[in-house]
Design an enzyme around this catalytic site. Structure first.
Site, PDB file in Angstrom:
ATOM      1  N   HIS A 238     -10.041   1.097   1.922  1.00 49.70           N
ATOM      2  CA  HIS A 238      -9.652   2.477   2.238  1.00 49.70           C
ATOM      3  C   HIS A 238     -10.892   3.353   2.449  1.00 49.70           C
ATOM      4  CE1 HIS A 238      -5.312   2.613   1.902  1.00 49.70           C
ATOM      5  NE2 HIS A 238      -5.335   1.970   0.753  1.00 49.70           N
TER       6      HIS A 238
ATOM      7  N   CYS B 104       0.856  -1.187   0.000  1.00 49.97           N
ATOM      8  CA  CYS B 104       0.000   0.000   0.000  1.00 49.97           C
ATOM      9  C   CYS B 104       0.890   1.235   0.000  1.00 49.97           C
ATOM     10  CB  CYS B 104      -0.880  -0.022   1.250  1.00 49.97           C
ATOM     11  SG  CYS B 104      -1.998   1.386   1.354  1.00 49.97           S
TER      12      CYS B 104
ATOM     13  N   HIS C 225      -9.160  -3.890  -1.984  1.00 50.69           N
ATOM     14  CA  HIS C 225      -8.143  -3.107  -1.272  1.00 50.69           C
ATOM     15  C   HIS C 225      -8.558  -1.630  -1.208  1.00 50.69           C
ATOM     16  CE1 HIS C 225      -3.779  -2.118  -0.308  1.00 50.69           C
ATOM     17  NE2 HIS C 225      -4.294  -0.939  -0.600  1.00 50.69           N
ATOM     18  N   GLU C 226      -8.963  -1.084  -2.356  1.00 49.30           N
ATOM     19  CA  GLU C 226      -9.329   0.335  -2.385  1.00 49.30           C
ATOM     20  C   GLU C 226     -10.628   0.581  -1.622  1.00 49.30           C
ATOM     21  OE1 GLU C 226      -7.054   2.298  -3.268  1.00 49.30           O
ATOM     22  OE2 GLU C 226      -5.827   0.750  -4.209  1.00 49.30           O
TER      23      GLU C 226
HETATM   24 ZN   LIG Z   1      -3.712   1.021  -0.060  1.00 52.95          ZN
END
Ligand SMILES: [Zn+2]
Length: 145
Positions: A133, A87, A129-130
């Site tokens: 966030h 990341c 993954h995004e």
């Molecule tokens: Zn990330």
């Protein structure tokens, strides 16, 4: 314009990111996000990583630029896949994460066209993954499990 990427201790990375109410013009933010992501050699970048707490992220694989606004994961497959992820907010750390193999998603593109898609493999992993966030979650959180 290349922007600084916030690092993991920054509280802005832990906020829940709000859906965007159109018709905000996002062109400048999106352009800066692509400049920043390519500069740091990332394949995805979310708005909270550049200090904007909104539901927006970008992904680029095979030179294809993809923009995701107000994303939502509708459903997951039972099948999982292990991915080794890094990341831009946590330099030099890689974590093995069990992700869903297939996800069904909903999002808007930068022209406010709504999409419903089934994503698999790499696209599915990067999206998850995004999307983490957007929910204020980071890859290091998976180390606790
Ligand atoms: Zn990330």
């Amino acid at each position: 314009m290349i922007l600084p990427v916030l690092l993991y201790k920054n509280k802005k990375l832990r906020k829940i990111n709000k859906n965007i109410i159109k018709p905000i013009n996002l062109n400048k933010i999106i352009k800066n996000m692509f400049d920043t992501m390519y500069y740091y050699k990332g394949i995805g970048l979310s708005a909270p990583q550049i200090g904007k707490n909104i539901n927006l992220f970008i992904i680029s694989i095979n030179n294809k630029k993809m923009i995701f606004i107000n994303s939502k994961i509708i459903s997951y497959s039972k099948n999982t896949i292990i991915s080794n992820e890094g990341c831009l907010s946590i330099p030099n750390i890689y974590v093995n994460i069990k992700r869903k193999k297939l996800i069904k998603v909903e999002y808007y593109d930068n022209k406010w066209k709504k999409h419903n898609k089934i994503l698999n493999n790499n696209m599915s992993i990067i999206f998850q993954h995004e999307y983490d966030h957007i929910k204020g979650k980071l890859i290091i959180d998976y180390l606790k499990n």
